[in-house]
Write an enzyme that holds these catalytic residues in place. Structure first.
Site, PDB file in Angstrom:
ATOM      1  N   LYS A  60     -21.916  71.846  74.396  1.00 56.20           N
ATOM      2  CA  LYS A  60     -22.231  70.866  73.346  1.00 56.20           C
ATOM      3  C   LYS A  60     -23.740  70.807  73.093  1.00 56.20           C
ATOM      4  O   LYS A  60     -24.183  70.762  71.948  1.00 56.20           O
ATOM      5  CB  LYS A  60     -21.696  69.481  73.735  1.00 56.20           C
ATOM      6  CG  LYS A  60     -20.179  69.366  73.586  1.00 56.20           C
ATOM      7  CD  LYS A  60     -19.613  68.114  74.234  1.00 56.20           C
ATOM      8  CE  LYS A  60     -18.083  68.166  74.233  1.00 56.20           C
ATOM      9  NZ  LYS A  60     -17.474  67.070  74.995  1.00 56.20           N
ATOM     10  N   GLN A 104     -19.003  61.819  78.378  1.00 57.92           N
ATOM     11  CA  GLN A 104     -18.041  62.865  78.750  1.00 57.92           C
ATOM     12  C   GLN A 104     -16.965  62.292  79.682  1.00 57.92           C
ATOM     13  O   GLN A 104     -17.276  61.628  80.667  1.00 57.92           O
ATOM     14  CB  GLN A 104     -18.795  64.024  79.433  1.00 57.92           C
ATOM     15  CG  GLN A 104     -17.935  65.207  79.778  1.00 57.92           C
ATOM     16  CD  GLN A 104     -17.393  65.934  78.549  1.00 57.92           C
ATOM     17  OE1 GLN A 104     -18.086  66.116  77.556  1.00 57.92           O
ATOM     18  NE2 GLN A 104     -16.138  66.335  78.607  1.00 57.92           N
ATOM     19  N   ASP A 127     -17.146  60.434  69.160  1.00 58.16           N
ATOM     20  CA  ASP A 127     -15.851  60.894  69.680  1.00 58.16           C
ATOM     21  C   ASP A 127     -14.694  60.155  69.003  1.00 58.16           C
ATOM     22  O   ASP A 127     -13.540  60.586  69.089  1.00 58.16           O
ATOM     23  CB  ASP A 127     -15.772  60.655  71.196  1.00 58.16           C
ATOM     24  CG  ASP A 127     -16.025  61.919  72.010  1.00 58.16           C
ATOM     25  OD1 ASP A 127     -15.871  63.018  71.443  1.00 58.16           O
ATOM     26  OD2 ASP A 127     -16.355  61.797  73.209  1.00 58.16           O
TER      27      ASP A 127
END
Ligand code: NAD
Length: 300
Positions: A60, A104, A127
């Site tokens: 990422k 994460q 997200d």
């Protein structure tokens, strides 16, 4: 290779190529934003040292920088307290150089995942896991952040299906990360949606009715050819590391070779949904940065 290629009778949907096209467009859009004095910034927070998470985070960061965005990474030890993590999120929420925040997953067991996800400012929740964004999607509003993997799947479906309205869609798996938001996106596009999971009595029978079959179970080779209606479009979200005599390989949830024989179109693993997830994460970050300009214009 082009966007799609033929594989027997099936079209192979090349997610890597579609993600490449999105990336090119984003490089241009980021450049335009920078000329207006805004560099989109994505903060990634990693708690602990899960090796798979480490690989995802590194990828990422690399791709964030490759489109010209700023990447900020916060690595915290696995014994970090929930309140220390919430303090960091509050700091990132208040930082005008940061437009997207990603924590994460999975988090260590002593940290409540939902409390952390809901602490992220919904405007920076790239997200799309904040309950406000999940709720917007659930009621069919289009002004929230959409989770990256399902968003990527929708883009891939549009490569081969001009309209989804009226089609019968079956989703295997109902996690908050993939299955549930996927089902809501398909419903919002006019599909008739069936969501199956571990308690479903006969997943194969449900799958066989699908015009669109989305598989996100985390079970290698789960979907066999007799689960798939001839002419169906099959999107394989699964990422499973398996060990063979030749070493470790990555496979999806679909028995690709036999299903490709009679599907209308299918995504490969790797090179299908995976690259789309990161492209959509960057797209969400770009959108969040662009939204700050719109918000500023509205308040001034
Ligand atoms: P999860 O474990 O949170 O959820 C799995 C879901 O599948 C559950 O709802 C479970 O009930 C269902 N399920 C499991 N086995 C089943 C079976 N035999 N029949 C019917 N339903 C079954 O997993 P997740 O986070 O949703 O991820 C699913 C898969 O997708 C994993 O392989 C994961 O690695 C992969 N994934 C890929 C990407 C990507 O970018 N391509 C992103 C996220 C997740």
């Amino acid at each position: 290779m082009g966007m799609n290629s033929m594989l027997g009778d099936a079209t192979m949907i090349n997610g890597a190529a579609v993600a490449g096209v999105m990336t090119k467009a984003m490089i241009r859009d980021v450049d335009n934003l920078r000329k207006q004095g805004i560099t989109p910034g994505l903060a990634v927070v990693l708690v602990g040292d899960d090796p798979a998470s480490e690989v995802y985070v590194r990828s990422k960061i690399r791709k964030t920088k490759a489109v010209g965005m700023n990447s900020f990474c916060h690595r915290l030890p696995s014994d970090t307290s929930q309140s220390a993590l919430l303090d960091l999120i509050a700091t990132l929420n208040a930082d005008p150089d940061i437009h997207g925040i990603l924590v994460q997953l999975p988090l260590p067991l002593h940290i409540q995942r939902d409390a952390v996800l809901d602490a992220i400012s919904p405007e920076k929740d790239v997200d799309g896991f904040h309950v406000l964004n999940a709720g917007k999607l659930a009621v069919g509003r289009t002004d929230g952040m959409i989770p990256c993997t399902p968003r990527g799947c929708m883009i891939l479906l549009r490569q081969v299906l001009p309209s989804l309205a009226g089609l019968h869609a079956v989703v295997i798996g109902c996690s908050n990360i993939v299955g549930r938001p996927m089902a809501r996106l398909l419903l919002n596009e006019g599909c008739t949606v069936v969501v199956t999971h571990l308690q479903t009595r006969d997943v194969a029978a449900e799958a066989r009715r699908a015009d669109i079959l989305i598989v996100a179970a985390g079970h290698p080779g789960l979907v066999r050819s007799n689960w798939v209606k001839p002419g169906a479009v099959v999107i394989d979200v699964g990422i499973n590391r398996i060990t063979t005599p030749n070493g470790t390989t990555i496979v999806g949830d679909v028995a690709f070779d036999e299903v490709a024989d009679h599907a209308k179109a299918i995504t490969p693993v790797p090179g299908g949904v995976g690259p789309m997830t990161i492209a959509c994460l960057l797209q969400n970050t770009l959108q969040a940065a662009q939204n700050t300009i719109i918000t500023k214009a509205l308040v001034s």
